[in-house]
Write a protein that holds these residues in place. Structure first.
Motif, PDB file in Angstrom:
ATOM      1  N   ARG A   1      11.899   6.259  -4.001  1.00 14.54           N
ATOM      2  CA  ARG A   1      10.581   6.667  -4.517  1.00 14.54           C
ATOM      3  C   ARG A   1       9.937   7.692  -3.578  1.00 14.54           C
ATOM      4  O   ARG A   1       9.345   8.671  -4.023  1.00 14.54           O
ATOM      5  CB  ARG A   1       9.681   5.451  -4.694  1.00 14.54           C
ATOM      6  CG  ARG A   1       8.322   5.836  -5.259  1.00 14.54           C
ATOM      7  CD  ARG A   1       7.546   4.656  -5.763  1.00 14.54           C
ATOM      8  NE  ARG A   1       7.973   4.425  -7.143  1.00 14.54           N
ATOM      9  CZ  ARG A   1       8.019   3.237  -7.718  1.00 14.54           C
ATOM     10  NH1 ARG A   1       7.666   2.164  -7.066  1.00 14.54           N
ATOM     11  NH2 ARG A   1       8.406   3.109  -8.962  1.00 14.54           N
ATOM     12  N   PHE A   2      10.074   7.483  -2.272  1.00  9.42           N
ATOM     13  CA  PHE A   2       9.524   8.432  -1.294  1.00  9.42           C
ATOM     14  C   PHE A   2      10.178   9.803  -1.459  1.00  9.42           C
ATOM     15  O   PHE A   2       9.496  10.819  -1.583  1.00  9.42           O
ATOM     16  CB  PHE A   2       9.747   7.912   0.133  1.00  9.42           C
ATOM     17  CG  PHE A   2       9.375   8.897   1.207  1.00  9.42           C
ATOM     18  CD1 PHE A   2       8.066   9.006   1.636  1.00  9.42           C
ATOM     19  CD2 PHE A   2      10.334   9.720   1.788  1.00  9.42           C
ATOM     20  CE1 PHE A   2       7.713   9.919   2.626  1.00  9.42           C
ATOM     21  CE2 PHE A   2       9.998  10.623   2.769  1.00  9.42           C
ATOM     22  CZ  PHE A   2       8.680  10.728   3.191  1.00  9.42           C
ATOM     23  N   TYR A   3      11.519   9.830  -1.451  1.00  6.59           N
ATOM     24  CA  TYR A   3      12.214  11.111  -1.535  1.00  6.59           C
ATOM     25  C   TYR A   3      11.982  11.787  -2.886  1.00  6.59           C
ATOM     26  O   TYR A   3      11.869  13.008  -2.959  1.00  6.59           O
ATOM     27  CB  TYR A   3      13.706  10.937  -1.233  1.00  6.59           C
ATOM     28  CG  TYR A   3      13.938  10.756   0.250  1.00  6.59           C
ATOM     29  CD1 TYR A   3      13.959  11.842   1.106  1.00  6.59           C
ATOM     30  CD2 TYR A   3      14.105   9.492   0.798  1.00  6.59           C
ATOM     31  CE1 TYR A   3      14.150  11.685   2.471  1.00  6.59           C
ATOM     32  CE2 TYR A   3      14.298   9.321   2.163  1.00  6.59           C
ATOM     33  CZ  TYR A   3      14.313  10.422   2.999  1.00  6.59           C
ATOM     34  OH  TYR A   3      14.487  10.267   4.352  1.00  6.59           O
TER      35      TYR A   3
ATOM     36  N   PHE B   1      19.920  10.254  -8.591  1.00  2.00           N
ATOM     37  CA  PHE B   1      20.881   9.368  -7.927  1.00  2.00           C
ATOM     38  C   PHE B   1      22.046   9.016  -8.855  1.00  2.00           C
ATOM     39  O   PHE B   1      22.433   7.859  -8.978  1.00  2.00           O
ATOM     40  CB  PHE B   1      20.189   8.101  -7.424  1.00  2.00           C
ATOM     41  CG  PHE B   1      19.046   8.390  -6.489  1.00  2.00           C
ATOM     42  CD1 PHE B   1      19.277   8.633  -5.156  1.00  2.00           C
ATOM     43  CD2 PHE B   1      17.744   8.438  -6.961  1.00  2.00           C
ATOM     44  CE1 PHE B   1      18.228   8.919  -4.290  1.00  2.00           C
ATOM     45  CE2 PHE B   1      16.681   8.718  -6.108  1.00  2.00           C
ATOM     46  CZ  PHE B   1      16.926   8.959  -4.762  1.00  2.00           C
ATOM     47  N   CYS B   2      22.602  10.059  -9.484  1.00  2.00           N
ATOM     48  CA  CYS B   2      23.678   9.812 -10.458  1.00  2.00           C
ATOM     49  C   CYS B   2      24.978   9.368  -9.794  1.00  2.00           C
ATOM     50  O   CYS B   2      25.885   8.903 -10.478  1.00  2.00           O
ATOM     51  CB  CYS B   2      23.902  11.037 -11.340  1.00  2.00           C
ATOM     52  SG  CYS B   2      24.576  12.456 -10.478  1.00  2.00           S
ATOM     53  N   TYR B   3      25.085   9.503  -8.478  1.00  2.00           N
ATOM     54  CA  TYR B   3      26.248   9.013  -7.736  1.00  2.00           C
ATOM     55  C   TYR B   3      25.797   7.893  -6.808  1.00  2.00           C
ATOM     56  O   TYR B   3      24.635   7.837  -6.414  1.00  2.00           O
ATOM     57  CB  TYR B   3      26.877  10.127  -6.887  1.00  2.00           C
ATOM     58  CG  TYR B   3      27.223  11.365  -7.654  1.00  2.00           C
ATOM     59  CD1 TYR B   3      28.284  11.377  -8.561  1.00  2.00           C
ATOM     60  CD2 TYR B   3      26.489  12.537  -7.487  1.00  2.00           C
ATOM     61  CE1 TYR B   3      28.597  12.526  -9.273  1.00  2.00           C
ATOM     62  CE2 TYR B   3      26.800  13.686  -8.196  1.00  2.00           C
ATOM     63  CZ  TYR B   3      27.857  13.676  -9.088  1.00  2.00           C
ATOM     64  OH  TYR B   3      28.160  14.805  -9.787  1.00  2.00           O
TER      65      TYR B   3
ATOM     66  N   LEU C   1       0.830  -1.205   0.000  1.00  2.00           N
ATOM     67  CA  LEU C   1       0.000   0.000   0.000  1.00  2.00           C
ATOM     68  C   LEU C   1       0.868   1.260   0.000  1.00  2.00           C
ATOM     69  O   LEU C   1       0.555   2.228  -0.702  1.00  2.00           O
ATOM     70  CB  LEU C   1      -0.957  -0.013   1.200  1.00  2.00           C
ATOM     71  CG  LEU C   1      -2.076  -1.063   1.113  1.00  2.00           C
ATOM     72  CD1 LEU C   1      -2.762  -1.241   2.469  1.00  2.00           C
ATOM     73  CD2 LEU C   1      -3.092  -0.692   0.035  1.00  2.00           C
ATOM     74  N   HIS C   2       1.946   1.253   0.782  1.00  2.00           N
ATOM     75  CA  HIS C   2       2.877   2.392   0.776  1.00  2.00           C
ATOM     76  C   HIS C   2       3.445   2.605  -0.622  1.00  2.00           C
ATOM     77  O   HIS C   2       3.453   3.728  -1.139  1.00  2.00           O
ATOM     78  CB  HIS C   2       4.037   2.142   1.750  1.00  2.00           C
ATOM     79  CG  HIS C   2       3.662   2.168   3.193  1.00  2.00           C
ATOM     80  ND1 HIS C   2       4.557   1.832   4.179  1.00  2.00           N
ATOM     81  CD2 HIS C   2       2.519   2.486   3.836  1.00  2.00           C
ATOM     82  CE1 HIS C   2       3.974   1.931   5.356  1.00  2.00           C
ATOM     83  NE2 HIS C   2       2.731   2.331   5.171  1.00  2.00           N
ATOM     84  N   ASP C   3       3.921   1.514  -1.230  1.00  2.00           N
ATOM     85  CA  ASP C   3       4.511   1.605  -2.565  1.00  2.00           C
ATOM     86  C   ASP C   3       3.491   2.088  -3.598  1.00  2.00           C
ATOM     87  O   ASP C   3       3.810   2.902  -4.466  1.00  2.00           O
ATOM     88  CB  ASP C   3       5.084   0.258  -2.999  1.00  2.00           C
ATOM     89  CG  ASP C   3       6.316  -0.149  -2.206  1.00  2.00           C
ATOM     90  OD1 ASP C   3       6.906   0.704  -1.505  1.00  2.00           O
ATOM     91  OD2 ASP C   3       6.699  -1.339  -2.274  1.00  2.00           O
ATOM     92  N   ALA C   4       2.269   1.583  -3.497  1.00  2.00           N
ATOM     93  CA  ALA C   4       1.219   1.984  -4.432  1.00  2.00           C
ATOM     94  C   ALA C   4       0.913   3.473  -4.290  1.00  2.00           C
ATOM     95  O   ALA C   4       0.784   4.190  -5.294  1.00  2.00           O
ATOM     96  CB  ALA C   4      -0.044   1.159  -4.188  1.00  2.00           C
ATOM     97  N   LEU C   5       0.823   3.937  -3.061  1.00  2.00           N
ATOM     98  CA  LEU C   5       0.551   5.357  -2.832  1.00  2.00           C
ATOM     99  C   LEU C   5       1.644   6.223  -3.447  1.00  2.00           C
ATOM    100  O   LEU C   5       1.362   7.202  -4.142  1.00  2.00           O
ATOM    101  CB  LEU C   5       0.430   5.633  -1.328  1.00  2.00           C
ATOM    102  CG  LEU C   5       0.223   7.088  -0.930  1.00  2.00           C
ATOM    103  CD1 LEU C   5      -1.122   7.596  -1.426  1.00  2.00           C
ATOM    104  CD2 LEU C   5       0.324   7.252   0.571  1.00  2.00           C
ATOM    105  N   LEU C   6       2.892   5.859  -3.230  1.00  2.00           N
ATOM    106  CA  LEU C   6       4.003   6.648  -3.775  1.00  2.00           C
ATOM    107  C   LEU C   6       4.034   6.601  -5.297  1.00  2.00           C
ATOM    108  O   LEU C   6       4.279   7.617  -5.943  1.00  2.00           O
ATOM    109  CB  LEU C   6       5.333   6.147  -3.209  1.00  2.00           C
ATOM    110  CG  LEU C   6       5.583   6.477  -1.748  1.00  2.00           C
ATOM    111  CD1 LEU C   6       6.853   5.804  -1.258  1.00  2.00           C
ATOM    112  CD2 LEU C   6       5.657   7.988  -1.538  1.00  2.00           C
TER     113      LEU C   6
END
Length: 194
Positions: free
Chosen positions: A103-105, A168-170, A14-19
């Motif tokens: 995904r959150f950030y 997140f290139c580094y 559910l967290h992943d779906a929301l994000l």
């Protein structure tokens, strides 16, 4: 699979779906139906754990901020007494945490979809910084401690923001090395010791 693991797995879905859904539309436009369909769960499972999508979001944010605090404190737990010269990239876990919750950030930083969370992250970093800012050293300067703490929290958050916005290139270990190099720089205006 145990009941606790099933609950944890459902909540994570559910967290992943929301994000994932929040990447494209604001929270107030999302429906519980969209969230459960994305999570491949049913509405009953959702309502077994949450009264609303806002409660789901609050739990998600709280969970990430608790893990952020743990990651921030990690170097200080391993080094007794703490000294910046003993700090290695392996001690720093905050960038691993951010990458783990990419995904959150990304949702928080790349859009206005989840309002108010950036301020909560900075407030969390300020609170955590109070424990690590050397107050004895501050007393020997004209620097006001709460201003330094605010500077420190915003600077660290700025570094995180820049990394997230660069997609997140580094690597997280590279970011840890960069943070150590930044922290070890002489303060502006201070002459190097002979």
């Amino acid at each position: 699979m145990s009941l606790d693991r099933r609950i944890s797995k459902s909540k994570r879905a559910l967290h992943d779906a929301l994000l994932l859904l929040a990447e494209d539309q604001p929270l107030d436009k999302l429906s519980v139906t969209q969230i459960v369909q994305q999570a491949e769960l049913n509405r009953g499972t959702f309502y077994k754990h949450y009264d609303s999508k806002e409660q789901l979001l609050t739990e998600l944010i709280d969970h990430v901020l608790i893990e952020l605090a743990d990651a921030f404190r990690s170097p200080y737990a391993d080094l007794h007494p703490f000294s910046l010269k003993d700090l290695t990239p392996g001690h720093i876990k905050i960038f691993d945490h951010v990458y783990e919750h990419a995904r959150f950030y990304s949702a928080v930083l790349n859009s206005k979809v989840i309002p108010g969370v950036q301020e909560r992250i900075i407030d969390t970093l300020k609170h955590l910084a109070k424990d690590v800012v050397p107050s004895g050293q501050m007393a020997q300067t004209d620097i006001v401690p709460h201003l330094f703490i605010s500077y420190y929290a915003h600077a660290l958050f700025g570094l995180i923001k820049e990394w997230v916005r660069s997609d997140f290139c580094y690597s997280s270990s590279y970011m840890s090395r960069q943070l150590i190099q930044i922290l070890r720089q002489q303060p502006v205006g201070e002459a190097p010791q002979p």
